[in-house]
Design an enzyme around this catalytic site. Structure first.
Site, short mmCIF file in Angstrom:
data_model
loop_
_atom_site.label_atom_id
_atom_site.label_comp_id
_atom_site.label_asym_id
_atom_site.label_seq_id
_atom_site.Cartn_x
_atom_site.Cartn_y
_atom_site.Cartn_z
N LYS D 161 24.57 -5.70 43.23
CA LYS D 161 24.00 -6.51 43.90
C LYS D 161 23.10 -6.64 44.75
O LYS D 161 23.46 -6.80 46.06
CB LYS D 161 24.89 -8.00 42.90
CG LYS D 161 23.94 -9.22 42.76
CD LYS D 161 24.61 -10.53 42.01
CE LYS D 161 23.10 -10.28 41.60
NZ LYS D 161 23.69 -12.17 40.65
N SER D 231 22.41 -4.66 39.26
CA SER D 231 21.11 -6.04 39.05
C SER D 231 20.77 -6.66 40.67
O SER D 231 21.20 -5.79 41.37
CB SER D 231 21.94 -6.98 38.60
OG SER D 231 22.77 -7.50 39.45
#
Lengths: 368, 368, 368, 368
Positions: D161, D231
């Protein structure tokens, strides 16, 4: 008694920094907060969790500010959020404070008064029935007393949040032989709104108690309150009622007015509401009088007959955008255009709340 | 010369029965039709086929009425449809007729004049460039002559429909070494709109030809036309231009006016446009003067800076509803509210067409 | 008798160029076309006009090819289009031809047989009732005879398109005192589908005529046909029935099989259908056997109980995407994944068509 | 070292009651939680606040359980939530625990190993560049060491992330003369994902450090990792890396495998992943082996070329449903169908993570 009105915007539904700063700066005393009403940027439908996210965020903030628990906050503050900031609308919330220790105003004109009341928790089989109507009517009268309002004509806006029948509650109730108006949560939400609207009408004396007939629910949209704004949902069990009006004895620097909107194009209704507040801004939304407006509350609905002023609309047939999102965007655009401000609370689902296809507007303005 | 304006509604995008009846009843002479402009009930985005469906249905009707082919109809009538009747908007189309055999009006005030012109088919590498600007500017001047308008100040609305670079055309062009402003059809549509807007500015003398700089495209939104309304798409290859103005020599029973809308809340702009038409209806949308309005044309856009009058809007962040749908619903709601009529042509994608975050409104009214 | 199956794709709902080319090239004889079944790229809901656009485009093409009128085409060809190509699905349509002059096959295995029948136009008060069930059941038996199928076990797929009660028809019917199952077009569409499904069951002998009970409509989803695929809409007045099966006497190069899907995850049902066709491709969608598949027809629905195999799904609660769009995308993704092909006819609204929360699959394959 | 995997479902994004119960019941030791990865029921796009709501709810729960602050929880647990449970998918989250005090397994097969690492906070101008690639690559290697994995071949899934450039950060950076790959938060999110993917490739030795070329970002989709899942968002400043693999010394009752999916129909890729786990369930999703699966992680994307296996898809042209929602629904339907379970983590935005138009699947299974 002193009521104050504080309007805040946010970056996202978890952002309560403006209220935090106002508490920090001493502008808002968290112990005085009685209600928070606002718009969040979800879809305003069943799966809109921006409302719950904001409620959780506010509870966290207030629990910390008041050194108490989130549950205690939930018992002392009414949170009513409507999802959907379609079009030009700005996500925002208005914090209503009441300082009960402020000295009563002696004489002078009536000023903004706020009162609250809660009903008992209705049984699932009472949701959407005469029983819920009676409960809400009684709560409206108690909230009026709380606000020190004797004459129903001094009430300008009544916000109710009612419960509904959840799937679990329905099963339990049916198991013990109860009869429900609907076991479908969505339908029971609509029934709860309708019972709330009739409850407000009965509480305000707009309809006599013995004239309330469950057969008229939904069936006779020509029976409506021009001051009721009802929402419902699984977040609450009982009915929560907030009454806004003008009353003697309040030293608020605010007044409230309301007006019916006959349909989604009824610009005259908006101007009439401004007239009552002495804001002469017909056709000019940059007038200085507009700056007096502290809070705008609007209820509206897509006309059920499929027409607006004689012409077909496509809101009900649109499979991609829910009809409530359509009407909020359109009426929000109109009210924002007239007022020159995008911080408008626009809520749909206006069964028996204003004329069919129309709704109502309430404006709170500073007195100076 | 006589121009007439006929507004029709429909049950669905395949329903052209009202125009069929008007032709049947002798109200509309199909040979006089020069343009059809309207709103269909799709999403107004790439996959909106309601526009194509209506065009095909109208072509079929007119081909039969004129005993000719659909292709011949396409060459003699300009069809411009914008998808998206969000909120209160009603699907409708306006048929513009010009009777060239009607005797020229001798003296009297200027009346509605309509002129048209087509550009050559631009090369793919010309789309979105200075070359397309020049083409459109030239066509605007020819359309003015077609309308008998000498003074650009008499032009009140210029509708342009331009082509774009399709994926196929892009590949062919790139294969022969051409340089494209974009090979992406959607981006080339936006570039085509921008070139069209600068073309209108240049054609109307709002900007000098040598002041047009491709580097300003998109980059300087403060350069805009208050009279340009541009759409683009794969339906056309060349640029089609329709000029609306007021001119001597026309015996129309109609006049046109326009006004800038500074932002999405600019109700003053709408009232100013009504003022120019002598419709004194400030704040009262049920005034009899409103009945004079025969056609309402609006261009608008979601503010690119993410704010409307200083407050955050959520149109660009909404993953469920496209920003253009949001703004059409809001501005449509405002204009419909002021005019008391839901048959408004509201189109987005207003790059360089009106101020940033704003747009323009043009109204055609009956003179009596 | 010879049946042929031709699958075409399109650029958009107005693009019928592949069929035009097939007619031009002699592959398809337009006089042999009995039905067109396909998927268009709209939302598949009430305001999906891609279906009507494609029907109009096909009628235009066939009217020209057959030197006749669009109305005559509509009387001789059954058009059934389902909107919604969610996920990986490809817009496409399958053209079914029957050459009645082809010599009957003498002996040999049963091959694809297609039969059609129409019911009389039901009265509005018959829609969704026993009367419509009887009509459809009778039409199914006539369509079987048309296809030369004696044994209901040889029927593998029955596509029905039924009418519904329009708002106008409802008002007329109510005015003369008729009782309707519903005056709401959308609800009457669902009732029409249910009556169609029971009609197919009765026609195929899956249920005895005297066991059909209107009280079971919707209420007992465990009563279902594994071969019925029903759509309904305002496009048709009568019920149109197409029966697909395998029969002697047909010289088709195709066979059909079907299988129930127990739920939206039932990959075993898809493999079982392949097994019946002798396509041994378990877990390998690039197998050569897959190339034999000429048409894939799937019916599915979002589980009404809110769960798929014991776990919550969110399809019914999503205010942004309709539940039917969700399920078409998911089941379409599964079937396309197994078959290795995205040209799948996936239709929702599967009341009494397959098990609750499940549906059915039918595959037509080439025999060589 | 012992890793455990716990999968929970929820009624809504604020419901963490299953984890609360598991902590209460002693099944999960909150002090052992290293990461929570899951799917929430928002739209998965910019305005999806269900992710933030769940994170806040989990932080509240864990802060209470661990008698610490939310900030402290945020520093010790990595939360990665993907919005969008289209189609049959079930909102759920998987809690990964590592008990560092559990005795190292002596010998025996390799078992599930989990390691984590954080990068420094990149400067805005480093986002989407070689610098971020290096940071992530370094963190991947540190996370491998944390997991006790020496051979990159033992790594099966790397979840990263990364941060992005917010509007505020962009303005500050530009003011001091920095050059950004993009000042648009959405674009910088995509760039951050791409840099993360290259970082994983470099860290795992899939690509040599000196072969990483910023010019290849987006431009050469044929360069991809089969194990990276990235992400990005404004929730984090630094890059957070979780490495999942199999390693000696772990006494986990779990193993992990992964496989590439060549396109959105690649059922073979899913079966190949099951094969590696010894789950022989080809074509039968009710096989008992399926019960061994503890967590399914999938990355996918709508094919950028507009086709799936040679046929047009409509995902990019749909103005009503975002392409990522389409592809998650379709691939989710396929994977859920094969596995017979709807609790699948399916995430889009798979630039350089799996082949173009395809993606990857990783499965964690119980060993018994």
């Amino acid at each position: 008694m002193r009521a104050t009105v504080h309007r805040f915007t946010m970056r996202d539904p978890g952002d309560v920094s403006q209220l935090a700063a106002a508490i920090q700066g001493g502008e808002v005393n968290p112990a005085h907060i009685v209600a928070c009403i606002g718009k969040t940027e979800g879809n305003g439908l069943v799966n809109d969790y921006t409302r719950g996210f904001l409620v959780q965020s506010l509870k966290l903030l207030l629990a910390e500010a008041l050194c108490t628990t989130q549950d205690a906050v939930a018992r002392s503050v009414i949170f009513i959020f409507s999802g959907g900031t379609e079009g030009v609308l700005t996500p925002h919330y208005t914090v209503f404070c009441v300082d009960g220790d402020a000295p009563a105003a002696a004489g002078g004109p009536k000023r903004l008064a706020i009162g609250r009341a809660f009903t008992p928790v209705p049984l699932p089989e009472e949701i959407g029935t005469r029983a819920q109507v009676n409960m809400v009517a009684d709560a409206v009268r108690r909230a009026m007393r709380d606000a020190g309002i004797a004459d129903p004509a001094d009430v300008h806006f009544v916000q109710v949040k009612g419960g509904c029948v959840t799937t679990d509650a329905a099963q339990t109730a049916l198991a013990r032989g109860a009869k429900l108006v609907s076991g479908d949560p969505n339908k029971s939400m609509a029934f709860s709104r309708v019972a709330g609207a009739f409850g407000v009408m009965q509480g305000l004396g707009e309809i006599a108690a013995d004239a309330v007939d469950e057969a008229d629910f939904f069936a006779r949209p020509e029976i409506w309150s021009g001051r009721a704004s009802i929402s419902s949902g699984i977040e609450v069990a009982e009915n929560e009622v907030v009454v806004f009006g003008n009353a003697a004895g309040w030293s608020s620097g605010f007044v409230i007015a309301h007006h019916t909107m006959d349909d989604a194009l009824d610009i005259n209704g908006i101007y009439a509401c401004l007239d009552e507040l002495g804001i002469a801004a017909r056709g000019d939304n940059r007038a200085s009088g507009m700056e007096r407006i502290a809070c705008a509350l609007v209820k509206c609905e897509p006309d059920a007959r499929g027409q607006v002023r004689g012409r077909r609309h496509t809101m009900w047939q649109d499979g991609d955008i829910n009809a409530q999102r359509h009407i909020r965007g359109a009426v929000g655009g109109l009210v924002a255009g007239v007022l020159g401000d995008t911080r408008i609370f626009v809520s749909g689902g206006a069964e028996h709340q204003g004329p069919p296809g129309g709704g109502l507007i309430a404006l709170i303005a500073r007195t100076d």
